[in-house]
Design a protein around this motif. Structure first.
Motif, PDB file in Angstrom:
ATOM      1  N   THR A  90     -34.413  26.715 -37.687  1.00 14.99           N
ATOM      2  CA  THR A  90     -35.370  25.887 -38.439  1.00 14.99           C
ATOM      3  C   THR A  90     -35.930  24.804 -37.533  1.00 14.99           C
ATOM      4  O   THR A  90     -35.214  24.217 -36.720  1.00 14.99           O
ATOM      5  CB  THR A  90     -34.718  25.241 -39.671  1.00 14.99           C
ATOM      6  OG1 THR A  90     -35.666  24.414 -40.337  1.00 14.99           O
ATOM      7  CG2 THR A  90     -33.504  24.428 -39.297  1.00 14.99           C
ATOM      8  N   ASN A  92     -37.693  22.262 -38.998  1.00 21.15           N
ATOM      9  CA  ASN A  92     -37.898  21.121 -39.878  1.00 21.15           C
ATOM     10  C   ASN A  92     -36.766  20.117 -39.729  1.00 21.15           C
ATOM     11  O   ASN A  92     -35.610  20.487 -39.519  1.00 21.15           O
ATOM     12  CB  ASN A  92     -37.987  21.576 -41.339  1.00 21.15           C
ATOM     13  CG  ASN A  92     -39.141  22.533 -41.579  1.00 21.15           C
ATOM     14  OD1 ASN A  92     -40.219  22.369 -40.995  1.00 21.15           O
ATOM     15  ND2 ASN A  92     -38.937  23.534 -42.421  1.00 21.15           N
ATOM     16  N   ASN A 101     -43.153  15.880 -52.429  1.00 18.89           N
ATOM     17  CA  ASN A 101     -42.658  17.261 -52.525  1.00 18.89           C
ATOM     18  C   ASN A 101     -41.442  17.377 -53.423  1.00 18.89           C
ATOM     19  O   ASN A 101     -40.729  18.390 -53.375  1.00 18.89           O
ATOM     20  CB  ASN A 101     -42.308  17.785 -51.129  1.00 18.89           C
ATOM     21  CG  ASN A 101     -43.504  17.846 -50.218  1.00 18.89           C
ATOM     22  OD1 ASN A 101     -44.622  18.168 -50.649  1.00 18.89           O
ATOM     23  ND2 ASN A 101     -43.294  17.552 -48.929  1.00 18.89           N
ATOM     24  N   HIS A 110     -40.996  26.656 -45.819  1.00 19.93           N
ATOM     25  CA  HIS A 110     -39.924  26.041 -46.625  1.00 19.93           C
ATOM     26  C   HIS A 110     -39.456  27.086 -47.642  1.00 19.93           C
ATOM     27  O   HIS A 110     -39.811  27.010 -48.825  1.00 19.93           O
ATOM     28  CB  HIS A 110     -40.420  24.777 -47.321  1.00 19.93           C
ATOM     29  CG  HIS A 110     -41.053  23.785 -46.395  1.00 19.93           C
ATOM     30  ND1 HIS A 110     -40.320  22.900 -45.627  1.00 19.93           N
ATOM     31  CD2 HIS A 110     -42.362  23.562 -46.090  1.00 19.93           C
ATOM     32  CE1 HIS A 110     -41.140  22.152 -44.911  1.00 19.93           C
ATOM     33  NE2 HIS A 110     -42.384  22.535 -45.169  1.00 19.93           N
ATOM     34  N   PHE A 114     -37.841  22.312 -52.159  1.00 18.99           N
ATOM     35  CA  PHE A 114     -37.460  20.934 -51.866  1.00 18.99           C
ATOM     36  C   PHE A 114     -36.544  20.428 -52.971  1.00 18.99           C
ATOM     37  O   PHE A 114     -36.589  20.886 -54.110  1.00 18.99           O
ATOM     38  CB  PHE A 114     -38.703  20.046 -51.775  1.00 18.99           C
ATOM     39  CG  PHE A 114     -39.657  20.443 -50.679  1.00 18.99           C
ATOM     40  CD1 PHE A 114     -39.575  19.854 -49.430  1.00 18.99           C
ATOM     41  CD2 PHE A 114     -40.626  21.415 -50.898  1.00 18.99           C
ATOM     42  CE1 PHE A 114     -40.442  20.225 -48.423  1.00 18.99           C
ATOM     43  CE2 PHE A 114     -41.507  21.789 -49.902  1.00 18.99           C
ATOM     44  CZ  PHE A 114     -41.412  21.190 -48.655  1.00 18.99           C
ATOM     45  N   ASP A 120     -36.340  19.170 -47.381  1.00 19.27           N
ATOM     46  CA  ASP A 120     -36.348  20.624 -47.260  1.00 19.27           C
ATOM     47  C   ASP A 120     -34.933  21.165 -47.462  1.00 19.27           C
ATOM     48  O   ASP A 120     -34.011  20.843 -46.704  1.00 19.27           O
ATOM     49  CB  ASP A 120     -36.880  21.037 -45.888  1.00 19.27           C
ATOM     50  CG  ASP A 120     -36.922  22.545 -45.737  1.00 19.27           C
ATOM     51  OD1 ASP A 120     -37.329  23.235 -46.685  1.00 19.27           O
ATOM     52  OD2 ASP A 120     -36.510  23.031 -44.662  1.00 19.27           O
TER      53      ASP A 120
END
Length: 337
Positions: A90, A92, A101, A110, A114, A120
């Motif tokens: 990942t 993120n 989000n 994603h 979320f 995330d």
């Protein structure tokens, strides 16, 4: 009478003729066929060049044929890879959250959506693997070292040492793992310094008695073996015989219980974190994510589902590994035994 069969007596010699070449009516003749007409030579053939396999070699040969072992090892290697290199899976940042989000569904980049704070879920689950697995692995190592050493000393030397160590173990064994960990984690020294290592120390305090009992029983069974007596007769000291011969031959049940307990310690960490007394909130772990998701269970159950799924799969893999190792190290469970 066939020509290729010779009458013999019970000892294998020629049957004596008592009356002019006639067999006595009081003696029953025995007939032995020639060796080249029997298949005994092929049946009883033994391969003398092959070396006998040790217990561990036999166990490894048995493990390689078990689908349960192969599946569990693949799952464990995948978990170890995720814990060691989370950035590969990942890109993120799990700490980067955006309230815009909040509870949003899965989107591109994603795949798990979320959580309530807009973080995330996928990246948090990936990075949370490290803390949960570290607690399980390190606790298992410390428990095996402490519990195995205490159990080996108590079982091998016996007497007053066995009585004292057994009573100490009973005191800790009387408290359940989770209940004892809750009590210790509420002490000021632990409550004010929450970290991965405080959880490891707490679980180790209440985890070693079980391993000590198993190690004690295995050592008691091995200390009376002939190879131990022979080593002592050759001048090896009592402690050296314990280290070189008794302990290596008593590791099988300890390894089995260690692989099973590793998954239990991961669950224990998640339980303590779920109760709010385990890892601090700033440490990403499956237990903390499950605890944070309990308020969103009705509105967004996927926030709870994903960390719980990874937790269950990891625990299941170690339990499967323990079952496979137990069957391989148990001679009674092997086919053809």
């Amino acid at each position: 009478m066939p020509e290729n069969i010779t009458p013999t007596n019970a000892s294998g010699g020629m049957e004596p003729n008592r009356r002019a070449g006639k067999v006595s009516k009081y003696h029953i003749p025995h007939y032995v066929a020639p060796l080249d007409e029997t298949p005994l030579k092929a049946v009883d053939a033994v391969e003398e060049t092959s070396k006998p396999l040790s217990m561990w070699a036999e166990a490894w040969r048995s493990l390689r044929k078990q689908p349960l072992f192969i599946i569990s090892v693949i799952m464990i290697l995948a978990v170890l890879f995720v814990a060691a290199l989370p950035g590969v899976l990942t890109g993120n940042d799990p700490l980067q959250c955006d309230l815009m989000n909040s509870n949003s569904p899965a989107t591109e980049g994603h795949p798990m959506g979320f959580n309530f704070q807009g973080c995330d879920i996928y990246s948090r689950v990936i990075y949370g693997t490290r803390a949960s697995l570290l607690v399980g692995v390190m606790t298992t190592i410390f428990v095996v070292i402490i519990g195995g050493s205490i159990g080996a000393l108590a079982g091998y030397y016996g007497g007053w040492l066995d009585a004292v160590l057994a009573r100490i173990g009973d005191i800790f064994f009387a408290l359940p793992l989770i209940l004892g960990a809750i009590i210790v984690m509420q002490l000021p020294a632990f409550r004010e310094n929450k970290s991965v290592w405080t959880v490891i120390v707490t679980l180790t305090i209440f985890g070693w008695p079980q391993v000590a009992r198993i190690a004690r029983g295995a050592v008691i069974e091995s200390r009376a073996a002939d190879y131990v007596k022979a080593s002592r007769a050759l001048g090896l000291s009592k402690f050296s015989a314990l280290v070189k011969h008794v302990i290596p031959n008593s590791l099988a049940p300890i390894i089995v219980i260690a692989t099973v307990n590793l998954g239990i310690y991961i669950v224990a960490e998640a339980t303590l974190s779920f109760l709010g007394i385990g890892l601090p909130p700033d440490v990403m772990s499956w237990g903390n994510d499950i605890a944070a998701a309990q308020t969103q269970l009705r509105n967004n159950p996927w926030v709870l589902f994903w960390p719980a799924l990874f937790l269950s799969a990891t625990v299941l893999s170690f339990i499967m590994l323990g079952d496979a190792v137990r069957d391989a190290l148990d001679p009674k469970s092997r086919k053809g035994a």
